[in-house]
Design a protein around this motif. Structure first.
Motif, PDB file in Angstrom:
ATOM      1  N   LEU A  85       4.361 -14.383  -2.681  1.00  0.00           N
ATOM      2  CA  LEU A  85       3.201 -15.196  -3.034  1.00  0.00           C
ATOM      3  C   LEU A  85       2.114 -15.154  -1.966  1.00  0.00           C
ATOM      4  O   LEU A  85       0.974 -15.526  -2.248  1.00  0.00           O
ATOM      5  N   ASN A  86       2.458 -14.705  -0.763  1.00  0.00           N
ATOM      6  CA  ASN A  86       1.445 -14.610   0.292  1.00  0.00           C
ATOM      7  C   ASN A  86       0.319 -13.666  -0.100  1.00  0.00           C
ATOM      8  O   ASN A  86      -0.840 -13.893   0.246  1.00  0.00           O
ATOM      9  N   LYS A  87       0.653 -12.610  -0.823  1.00  0.00           N
ATOM     10  CA  LYS A  87      -0.382 -11.671  -1.271  1.00  0.00           C
ATOM     11  C   LYS A  87      -1.355 -12.366  -2.216  1.00  0.00           C
ATOM     12  O   LYS A  87      -2.559 -12.169  -2.139  1.00  0.00           O
ATOM     13  N   VAL A  88      -0.807 -13.170  -3.130  1.00  0.00           N
ATOM     14  CA  VAL A  88      -1.653 -13.881  -4.088  1.00  0.00           C
ATOM     15  C   VAL A  88      -2.535 -14.886  -3.350  1.00  0.00           C
ATOM     16  O   VAL A  88      -3.743 -14.971  -3.610  1.00  0.00           O
TER      17      VAL A  88
ATOM     18  N   ARG B 149      -9.096   1.440 -12.384  1.00  0.00           N
ATOM     19  CA  ARG B 149      -9.192   2.618 -11.511  1.00  0.00           C
ATOM     20  C   ARG B 149      -9.390   2.215 -10.066  1.00  0.00           C
ATOM     21  O   ARG B 149      -8.852   2.837  -9.161  1.00  0.00           O
ATOM     22  N   MET B 150     -10.173   1.159  -9.824  1.00  0.00           N
ATOM     23  CA  MET B 150     -10.436   0.715  -8.459  1.00  0.00           C
ATOM     24  C   MET B 150      -9.210   0.046  -7.830  1.00  0.00           C
ATOM     25  O   MET B 150      -8.998   0.152  -6.624  1.00  0.00           O
ATOM     26  N   LEU B 151      -8.413  -0.665  -8.629  1.00  0.00           N
ATOM     27  CA  LEU B 151      -7.268  -1.392  -8.084  1.00  0.00           C
ATOM     28  C   LEU B 151      -6.104  -0.482  -7.725  1.00  0.00           C
ATOM     29  O   LEU B 151      -5.230  -0.875  -6.959  1.00  0.00           O
ATOM     30  N   GLY B 152      -6.076   0.713  -8.253  1.00  0.00           N
ATOM     31  CA  GLY B 152      -5.016   1.653  -7.925  1.00  0.00           C
ATOM     32  C   GLY B 152      -5.600   2.996  -7.552  1.00  0.00           C
ATOM     33  O   GLY B 152      -6.268   3.621  -8.355  1.00  0.00           O
ATOM     34  N   ARG B 153      -5.347   3.423  -6.364  1.00  0.00           N
ATOM     35  CA  ARG B 153      -5.823   4.735  -5.908  1.00  0.00           C
ATOM     36  C   ARG B 153      -4.634   5.673  -5.754  1.00  0.00           C
ATOM     37  O   ARG B 153      -3.637   5.314  -5.127  1.00  0.00           O
ATOM     38  N   GLU B 154      -4.738   6.874  -6.321  1.00  0.00           N
ATOM     39  CA  GLU B 154      -3.696   7.890  -6.221  1.00  0.00           C
ATOM     40  C   GLU B 154      -2.343   7.311  -6.628  1.00  0.00           C
ATOM     41  O   GLU B 154      -1.347   7.468  -5.931  1.00  0.00           O
ATOM     42  N   SER B 155      -2.317   6.598  -7.730  1.00  0.00           N
ATOM     43  CA  SER B 155      -1.140   5.960  -8.317  1.00  0.00           C
ATOM     44  C   SER B 155      -0.450   4.976  -7.381  1.00  0.00           C
ATOM     45  O   SER B 155       0.717   4.681  -7.515  1.00  0.00           O
ATOM     46  N   ARG B 156      -1.185   4.464  -6.395  1.00  0.00           N
ATOM     47  CA  ARG B 156      -0.691   3.399  -5.523  1.00  0.00           C
ATOM     48  C   ARG B 156      -1.686   2.256  -5.565  1.00  0.00           C
ATOM     49  O   ARG B 156      -2.874   2.460  -5.337  1.00  0.00           O
ATOM     50  N   PRO B 157      -1.193   1.039  -5.829  1.00  0.00           N
ATOM     51  CA  PRO B 157      -2.139  -0.082  -5.882  1.00  0.00           C
ATOM     52  C   PRO B 157      -2.635  -0.475  -4.494  1.00  0.00           C
ATOM     53  O   PRO B 157      -1.896  -0.416  -3.522  1.00  0.00           O
ATOM     54  N   ILE B 158      -3.907  -0.832  -4.438  1.00  0.00           N
ATOM     55  CA  ILE B 158      -4.457  -1.362  -3.199  1.00  0.00           C
ATOM     56  C   ILE B 158      -3.941  -2.790  -3.043  1.00  0.00           C
ATOM     57  O   ILE B 158      -3.366  -3.357  -3.983  1.00  0.00           O
ATOM     58  N   PRO B 159      -4.082  -3.426  -1.885  1.00  0.00           N
ATOM     59  CA  PRO B 159      -3.555  -4.785  -1.705  1.00  0.00           C
ATOM     60  C   PRO B 159      -4.021  -5.784  -2.768  1.00  0.00           C
ATOM     61  O   PRO B 159      -3.236  -6.624  -3.213  1.00  0.00           O
ATOM     62  N   LEU B 160      -5.261  -5.680  -3.208  1.00  0.00           N
ATOM     63  CA  LEU B 160      -5.737  -6.580  -4.261  1.00  0.00           C
ATOM     64  C   LEU B 160      -4.996  -6.300  -5.570  1.00  0.00           C
ATOM     65  O   LEU B 160      -4.625  -7.221  -6.297  1.00  0.00           O
ATOM     66  N   GLY B 161      -4.740  -5.047  -5.855  1.00  0.00           N
ATOM     67  CA  GLY B 161      -3.969  -4.693  -7.040  1.00  0.00           C
ATOM     68  C   GLY B 161      -2.538  -5.201  -6.960  1.00  0.00           C
ATOM     69  O   GLY B 161      -1.964  -5.655  -7.955  1.00  0.00           O
TER      70      GLY B 161
ATOM     71  N   PHE C 190      -2.569  -8.880  -7.854  1.00  0.00           N
ATOM     72  CA  PHE C 190      -2.609  -9.091  -9.297  1.00  0.00           C
ATOM     73  C   PHE C 190      -1.228  -8.849  -9.919  1.00  0.00           C
ATOM     74  O   PHE C 190      -0.823  -9.565 -10.834  1.00  0.00           O
ATOM     75  N   ALA C 191      -0.515  -7.855  -9.429  1.00  0.00           N
ATOM     76  CA  ALA C 191       0.828  -7.586  -9.942  1.00  0.00           C
ATOM     77  C   ALA C 191       1.762  -8.761  -9.655  1.00  0.00           C
ATOM     78  O   ALA C 191       2.545  -9.165 -10.520  1.00  0.00           O
ATOM     79  N   GLU C 192       1.678  -9.312  -8.457  1.00  0.00           N
ATOM     80  CA  GLU C 192       2.502 -10.470  -8.106  1.00  0.00           C
ATOM     81  C   GLU C 192       2.147 -11.665  -8.985  1.00  0.00           C
ATOM     82  O   GLU C 192       3.027 -12.393  -9.432  1.00  0.00           O
ATOM     83  N   TYR C 193       0.875 -11.873  -9.238  1.00  0.00           N
ATOM     84  CA  TYR C 193       0.442 -12.981 -10.086  1.00  0.00           C
ATOM     85  C   TYR C 193       0.996 -12.808 -11.508  1.00  0.00           C
ATOM     86  O   TYR C 193       1.430 -13.770 -12.137  1.00  0.00           O
ATOM     87  N   GLY C 194       1.008 -11.588 -11.996  1.00  0.00           N
ATOM     88  CA  GLY C 194       1.575 -11.316 -13.315  1.00  0.00           C
ATOM     89  C   GLY C 194       3.068 -11.596 -13.363  1.00  0.00           C
ATOM     90  O   GLY C 194       3.593 -12.059 -14.379  1.00  0.00           O
TER      91      GLY C 194
END
Length: 77
Positions: free
Chosen positions: A3-6, A32-44, A47-51
């Motif tokens: 939850l720290n990421k969120v 496209r912005m939230l995931g670069r080269e099939s790896r999510p950036i920290p903001l992405g 969002f995954a943790e929130y989901g």
């Protein structure tokens, strides 16, 4: 679940949500912005943790309903 990421990215997540609601950015471009080269950036990742929070809540409500099972009945409609 991390939850720290969120918590850390919450202000940015709100900005992203606002941008989607006001049509300042398209969902396709955002994904496209939230995931670069099939790896999510920290903001992405945030969002995954929130989901995962919503998914966990849903599963808990299905498996162990409170006194009334209104939620399950709504799902069956």
């Amino acid at each position: 679940m991390n939850l720290n990421k969120v918590i850390t990215h919450w202000p940015d997540m709100l900005k992203v949500a606002g941008s989607l609601v006001t049509n300042q950015v398209w969902a396709y471009d955002l994904l496209r912005m939230l995931g670069r080269e099939s790896r999510p950036i920290p903001l992405g990742q945030a969002f995954a943790e929130y989901g995962r929070i919503a998914k966990t809540e849903h599963l808990l409500r299905v498996v162990d309903p409170p006194v009334d099972d209104t939620y399950r009945r709504q799902m069956n409609r």
